[in-house]
Design a protein around this motif. Structure first.
Motif, PDB file in Angstrom:
ATOM      1  N   ALA A 205       0.850  -1.301   0.126  1.00 45.58           N
ATOM      2  CA  ALA A 205       0.097   0.062   0.110  1.00 45.58           C
ATOM      3  C   ALA A 205       0.820   1.163   0.186  1.00 45.58           C
ATOM      4  O   ALA A 205       0.552   2.365  -0.559  1.00 45.58           O
ATOM      5  N   GLY A 206       2.011   1.317   0.795  1.00 37.02           N
ATOM      6  CA  GLY A 206       2.718   2.498   0.990  1.00 37.02           C
ATOM      7  C   GLY A 206       3.664   2.910  -0.174  1.00 37.02           C
ATOM      8  O   GLY A 206       3.948   4.012  -0.600  1.00 37.02           O
ATOM      9  N   ILE A 207       4.092   1.891  -1.038  1.00 33.17           N
ATOM     10  CA  ILE A 207       4.974   1.957  -2.223  1.00 33.17           C
ATOM     11  C   ILE A 207       4.289   2.663  -3.267  1.00 33.17           C
ATOM     12  O   ILE A 207       5.247   3.232  -4.156  1.00 33.17           O
ATOM     13  N   THR A 225      -4.838  -4.434   2.826  1.00 31.62           N
ATOM     14  CA  THR A 225      -3.974  -3.772   2.082  1.00 31.62           C
ATOM     15  C   THR A 225      -4.698  -2.138   1.640  1.00 31.62           C
ATOM     16  O   THR A 225      -4.072  -1.481   1.471  1.00 31.62           O
ATOM     17  N   ALA A 226      -5.714  -2.317   1.214  1.00 27.06           N
ATOM     18  CA  ALA A 226      -6.702  -1.371   0.869  1.00 27.06           C
ATOM     19  C   ALA A 226      -6.871  -0.270   1.796  1.00 27.06           C
ATOM     20  O   ALA A 226      -6.801   1.016   1.686  1.00 27.06           O
ATOM     21  N   ARG A 227      -7.226  -0.802   3.076  1.00 25.43           N
ATOM     22  CA  ARG A 227      -7.266   0.116   4.113  1.00 25.43           C
ATOM     23  C   ARG A 227      -5.936   0.899   4.477  1.00 25.43           C
ATOM     24  O   ARG A 227      -5.963   1.990   4.784  1.00 25.43           O
ATOM     25  N   TYR A 232      -2.874   5.929   3.845  1.00 28.58           N
ATOM     26  CA  TYR A 232      -1.974   6.903   3.179  1.00 28.58           C
ATOM     27  C   TYR A 232      -2.246   7.823   2.192  1.00 28.58           C
ATOM     28  O   TYR A 232      -1.276   8.161   1.552  1.00 28.58           O
ATOM     29  N   ALA A 233      -3.647   7.936   2.143  1.00 27.65           N
ATOM     30  CA  ALA A 233      -4.165   8.731   1.172  1.00 27.65           C
ATOM     31  C   ALA A 233      -3.542   8.469  -0.335  1.00 27.65           C
ATOM     32  O   ALA A 233      -3.702   9.379  -1.016  1.00 27.65           O
ATOM     33  N   ARG A 234      -3.453   7.166  -0.714  1.00 24.91           N
ATOM     34  CA  ARG A 234      -3.358   6.778  -2.086  1.00 24.91           C
ATOM     35  C   ARG A 234      -4.669   6.825  -2.781  1.00 24.91           C
ATOM     36  O   ARG A 234      -5.601   6.939  -2.338  1.00 24.91           O
ATOM     37  N   GLU A 235      -4.388   6.960  -4.102  1.00 25.64           N
ATOM     38  CA  GLU A 235      -5.562   6.932  -5.049  1.00 25.64           C
ATOM     39  C   GLU A 235      -6.111   5.683  -5.194  1.00 25.64           C
ATOM     40  O   GLU A 235      -5.375   4.342  -5.693  1.00 25.64           O
ATOM     41  N   ILE A 236      -7.146   5.276  -4.917  1.00 27.40           N
ATOM     42  CA  ILE A 236      -7.773   3.878  -4.681  1.00 27.40           C
ATOM     43  C   ILE A 236      -8.983   3.579  -5.740  1.00 27.40           C
ATOM     44  O   ILE A 236     -10.000   4.392  -5.923  1.00 27.40           O
ATOM     45  N   TRP A 237      -8.671   2.455  -6.388  1.00 25.62           N
ATOM     46  CA  TRP A 237      -9.674   2.095  -7.516  1.00 25.62           C
ATOM     47  C   TRP A 237     -10.112   0.475  -7.188  1.00 25.62           C
ATOM     48  O   TRP A 237      -9.172  -0.055  -6.584  1.00 25.62           O
ATOM     49  N   ALA A 238     -11.356   0.183  -7.444  1.00 28.39           N
ATOM     50  CA  ALA A 238     -11.858  -1.076  -7.141  1.00 28.39           C
ATOM     51  C   ALA A 238     -12.728  -1.548  -8.338  1.00 28.39           C
ATOM     52  O   ALA A 238     -13.315  -0.968  -9.060  1.00 28.39           O
TER      53      ALA A 238
END
Length: 337
Positions: A205-207, A225-227, A232-238
């Motif tokens: 998740a962090g990388i 991992t998604a949580r 970490y304020a990553r851009e999340i897609w599902a």
């Protein structure tokens, strides 16, 4: 002693992780002073020296968070690993990174969809990161490696970078070492236990700058991992899945809550003309295997004899062909679709 050795002596001391390491550095100013305060025993010193020697023999690299090859997004993560190990092409870590994760028990359709997305990212100069597990992770890695050009992928593992797990992915492991990189925060030679996989998920998740979630149960490691990625304020897609399938609950719940954007394919990220450039060499390579298949199931061992390749090579190519929807496994063998 070198600065790397001081850092490893701290990190390999029982009970010290990234958070405690950072606390010691703040207290004592640098790694050397922190080591002197710990009174590290000879057993730990010998183990660290043995590890470094083993790493050198296996061409494994240590990358500190002060190194230019240390992943940019990983460095931004609170209590990130001060040192990671890497086996393969460390320059891969300097690319833009997308992480793709999901269940080990993915459907063939789900794996094919993930593979196509991974391939599109790889063709557009991203490194695709995942955890090298069976199912979705393997599809993501193989999709990235199927791309044209200098395609690369990153396997984030729970054990040492020299520890191959699962064993079914041995051929994939070597493909990644040769054309990407395997990384870990654990010591060389380390055999993982359950908690280490949560640590691995944290790094996946962090990388990245983007995380894409495929099929996943609500209480799965992929959802963990998604949580982490959300934290970490990553851009999340599902990627959505059929509501009656338990593997749909994870991605569908993130989409419903607004925590993730709806992923409908590579077109969400790239213009159509930048997706799936034709790879004549790849198609030609796989023709011999396809030509050996028909409507009657043929086992892997027979295929290996017919096309004169090893079982591991056959397994690797069959996975790719299955993801592409060209072959199917039935009755202990494979048929051409």
């Amino acid at each position: 002693m070198s600065d790397l050795l001081y850092k490893l002596l701290i990190l390999r001391t029982p009970g010290i992780g990234p958070a405690k390491y950072n606390e010691l550095i703040r207290m004592f100013g640098n790694a050397e002073n922190a080591v002197r305060s710990l009174n590290i025993d000879e057993k730990t010193k010998s183990a660290v020296l043995f590890e470094i020697d083993a790493a050198n023999k296996l061409n494994i690299h240590y990358i500190t968070d002060e190194d230019s090859n240390y992943p940019i997004n990983l460095r931004k993560m609170k209590n990130h690993p001060p040192v990671i190990t890497a086996r393969g092409n460390v320059k891969t870590l300097s690319k833009s990174i997308v992480s793709i994760v999901g269940t080990r028990h993915a459907t063939v359709t789900g794996m094919g969809f993930v593979s196509e997305i991974a391939r599109a990212f790889s063709e557009n100069d991203y490194a695709v990161a995942s955890g090298m597990a069976m199912g979705t992770d393997s599809a993501a890695h193989r999709g990235a490696l199927a791309a044209n050009g200098d395609s690369q992928t990153i396997a984030v593992v729970a054990g040492g970078v020299d520890y191959i797990w699962p064993l079914e992915n041995e051929s994939l492991y070597w493909d990644i070492v040769n054309r990407g990189v395997v990384i870990s925060e654990m010591p060389v030679g380390f055999v993982p236990v359950a908690n280490n996989f949560v640590q691995r998920n944290r790094l996946v998740a962090g990388i990245c700058e983007k995380l894409i979630l495929g099929e996943a149960d609500l209480k799965s490691g992929s959802m963990t991992t998604a949580r982490f990625a959300i934290d970490y304020a990553r851009e999340i897609w599902a990627i959505p899945a059929h509501p009656v399938d338990s593997r749909s609950v994870g991605p569908n719940s993130l989409i419903k809550s607004g925590s993730a954007k709806l992923c409908m394919g590579a077109e969400d990220f790239f213009k159509k003309e930048l997706i799936h450039k034709k790879n004549d060499k790849k198609i030609e390579k796989e023709n011999s295997l396809l030509d050996a298949l028909g409507t009657n199931p043929v086992s892997e061992s027979v295929l290996a004899q017919v096309v004169k390749k090893s079982i591991s090579e056959i397994k690797s190519e069959l996975v790719v062909l299955e993801l592409q929807g060209l072959v199917r496994k039935i009755d202990g063998g494979y048929i051409r679709i």
